[in-house]
Design a protein around this motif. Structure first.
Motif, PDB file in Angstrom:
ATOM      1  N   GLY A  34       0.834  -1.205   0.000  1.00  0.00           N
ATOM      2  CA  GLY A  34       0.000   0.000   0.000  1.00  0.00           C
ATOM      3  C   GLY A  34       0.862   1.246   0.000  1.00  0.00           C
ATOM      4  N   ILE A  35       0.586   2.137   0.961  1.00  0.00           N
ATOM      5  CA  ILE A  35       1.339   3.386   1.122  1.00  0.00           C
ATOM      6  C   ILE A  35       1.928   3.389   2.522  1.00  0.00           C
ATOM      7  CG2 ILE A  35       1.196   5.908   1.211  1.00  0.00           C
ATOM      8  CD1 ILE A  35      -1.302   5.629  -0.644  1.00  0.00           C
TER       9      ILE A  35
ATOM     10  N   ASP B 113       5.717  -4.087  -6.033  1.00  0.00           N
ATOM     11  CA  ASP B 113       5.271  -3.417  -7.246  1.00  0.00           C
ATOM     12  C   ASP B 113       3.907  -2.778  -6.998  1.00  0.00           C
ATOM     13  OD1 ASP B 113       5.231  -2.626  -9.941  1.00  0.00           O
ATOM     14  OD2 ASP B 113       4.212  -4.486 -10.541  1.00  0.00           O
ATOM     15  N   GLY B 114       3.765  -1.506  -7.342  1.00  0.00           N
ATOM     16  CA  GLY B 114       2.521  -0.774  -7.153  1.00  0.00           C
ATOM     17  C   GLY B 114       2.409  -0.087  -5.803  1.00  0.00           C
ATOM     18  N   ALA B 115       3.349  -0.354  -4.881  1.00  0.00           N
ATOM     19  CA  ALA B 115       3.326   0.236  -3.541  1.00  0.00           C
ATOM     20  C   ALA B 115       4.163   1.510  -3.508  1.00  0.00           C
ATOM     21  CB  ALA B 115       3.858  -0.760  -2.523  1.00  0.00           C
ATOM     22  N   SER B 116       3.916   2.342  -2.477  1.00  0.00           N
ATOM     23  CA  SER B 116       4.671   3.587  -2.285  1.00  0.00           C
ATOM     24  C   SER B 116       5.257   3.611  -0.886  1.00  0.00           C
ATOM     25  CB  SER B 116       3.761   4.800  -2.452  1.00  0.00           C
ATOM     26  OG  SER B 116       3.263   4.870  -3.766  1.00  0.00           O
TER      27      SER B 116
ATOM     28  N   THR C 286      20.993  -5.094   6.960  1.00  0.00           N
ATOM     29  CA  THR C 286      19.554  -5.052   6.705  1.00  0.00           C
ATOM     30  C   THR C 286      19.356  -4.857   5.210  1.00  0.00           C
ATOM     31  OG1 THR C 286      19.476  -2.684   7.135  1.00  0.00           O
ATOM     32  CG2 THR C 286      18.980  -4.118   8.973  1.00  0.00           C
ATOM     33  N   VAL C 287      18.190  -5.246   4.727  1.00  0.00           N
ATOM     34  CA  VAL C 287      17.928  -5.178   3.291  1.00  0.00           C
ATOM     35  C   VAL C 287      16.608  -4.456   3.049  1.00  0.00           C
ATOM     36  CG1 VAL C 287      17.517  -6.520   1.184  1.00  0.00           C
ATOM     37  CG2 VAL C 287      19.199  -7.319   2.862  1.00  0.00           C
ATOM     38  N   ILE C 288      16.638  -3.530   2.104  1.00  0.00           N
ATOM     39  CA  ILE C 288      15.430  -2.886   1.599  1.00  0.00           C
ATOM     40  C   ILE C 288      15.328  -3.246   0.125  1.00  0.00           C
ATOM     41  CG2 ILE C 288      14.256  -0.704   1.139  1.00  0.00           C
ATOM     42  CD1 ILE C 288      15.839   0.478   3.521  1.00  0.00           C
ATOM     43  N   THR C 289      14.206  -3.861  -0.247  1.00  0.00           N
ATOM     44  CA  THR C 289      13.960  -4.237  -1.636  1.00  0.00           C
ATOM     45  C   THR C 289      12.813  -3.378  -2.148  1.00  0.00           C
ATOM     46  OG1 THR C 289      14.673  -6.491  -1.171  1.00  0.00           O
ATOM     47  CG2 THR C 289      13.401  -6.141  -3.184  1.00  0.00           C
ATOM     48  N   ASN C 290      13.027  -2.708  -3.260  1.00  0.00           N
ATOM     49  CA  ASN C 290      12.026  -1.804  -3.818  1.00  0.00           C
ATOM     50  C   ASN C 290      11.656  -2.229  -5.237  1.00  0.00           C
ATOM     51  OD1 ASN C 290      10.378   0.570  -4.163  1.00  0.00           O
ATOM     52  ND2 ASN C 290      12.027   1.372  -5.434  1.00  0.00           N
TER      53      ASN C 290
ATOM     54  N   SER D 173      16.820  -2.245  -5.915  1.00  0.00           N
ATOM     55  CA  SER D 173      15.658  -1.619  -6.512  1.00  0.00           C
ATOM     56  C   SER D 173      15.511  -1.960  -7.987  1.00  0.00           C
ATOM     57  CB  SER D 173      15.738  -0.094  -6.362  1.00  0.00           C
ATOM     58  OG  SER D 173      14.573   0.515  -6.872  1.00  0.00           O
ATOM     59  N   THR D 174      14.320  -2.427  -8.327  1.00  0.00           N
ATOM     60  CA  THR D 174      13.916  -2.574  -9.721  1.00  0.00           C
ATOM     61  C   THR D 174      12.759  -1.620  -9.997  1.00  0.00           C
ATOM     62  OG1 THR D 174      12.389  -4.365  -9.153  1.00  0.00           O
ATOM     63  CG2 THR D 174      14.620  -4.999  -9.854  1.00  0.00           C
TER      64      THR D 174
END
Length: 181
Positions: A103-104, A124-127, A143-147, A168-169
């Protein structure tokens, strides 16, 4: 709350003293408020509205917040995932489990700590929005952040530090200030 018990209420509050364990397949509270320690085990839980101002939301169960998540303090930990499907507003706390955002998710604070290797998966599609000069990460463990969605810095004119592996993709938006990885 034990397995086999039906639990249906408008608002359930897990308060300041002690620790409460939730292990039931029929938890249907409209709003869950955490100011103490709440351990969700066994099943997965759909929480339409989650408000956490302190304490620890923990356990091995997967938790889906479907409408509104207000996170103003405390720790979110455990081996299960927590998924934001609606709108989340974060102002203070620590993430020690996997957060999936579909979601957001708004970070309206200076720091989102991830001290024990918490992870963020922005789908995908999230903010995922930094609305202030925010810092994120553990500052001592990986730590990992995947976007795969949109990761944005939309507020604050200073520097936001991301102390995590950032894969990030998706889209990276910078409308003000600086992002430092």
């Amino acid at each position: 709350l034990e397995a086999g018990l039906d639990f249906d209420a408008d608002t359930v509050e897990f308060g300041n003293s002690g620790s409460d364990t939730i292990h039931t397949t029929d938890y249907t509270a409209t709003t869950t408020r955490i100011t103490g320690n709440a351990t969700f085990t066994g099943a997965s839980y759909m929480l339409p509205n989650l408000i956490q101002t302190s304490g620890n939301l923990q356990g091995d169960a997967d938790i889906d917040v479907t409408t509104q998540w207000t996170w103003g303090g405390g720790i979110v930990s455990g081996s299960g995932t927590i998924t934001n499907q609606g709108t989340a507003d974060f102002t203070e706390g620590s993430l020690n489990r996997t957060l999936v955002n579909t979601g957001i998710f708004n970070v309206n604070a200076s720091t989102l700590l991830m001290p024990s290797g918490g992870a963020i998966d922005n789908r995908d599609g999230a903010s995922f929005n930094l609305t202030a000069d925010s810092s994120m990460g553990s500052f001592n463990v990986a730590t990992v952040i995947t976007n795969a969605g949109a990761f944005s810095k939309t507020g604050g004119t200073g520097i936001s530090y991301i102390d995590a592996v950032f894969n990030s993709t998706g889209t990276l938006n910078l409308t003000t200030g600086t992002l430092n990885f």
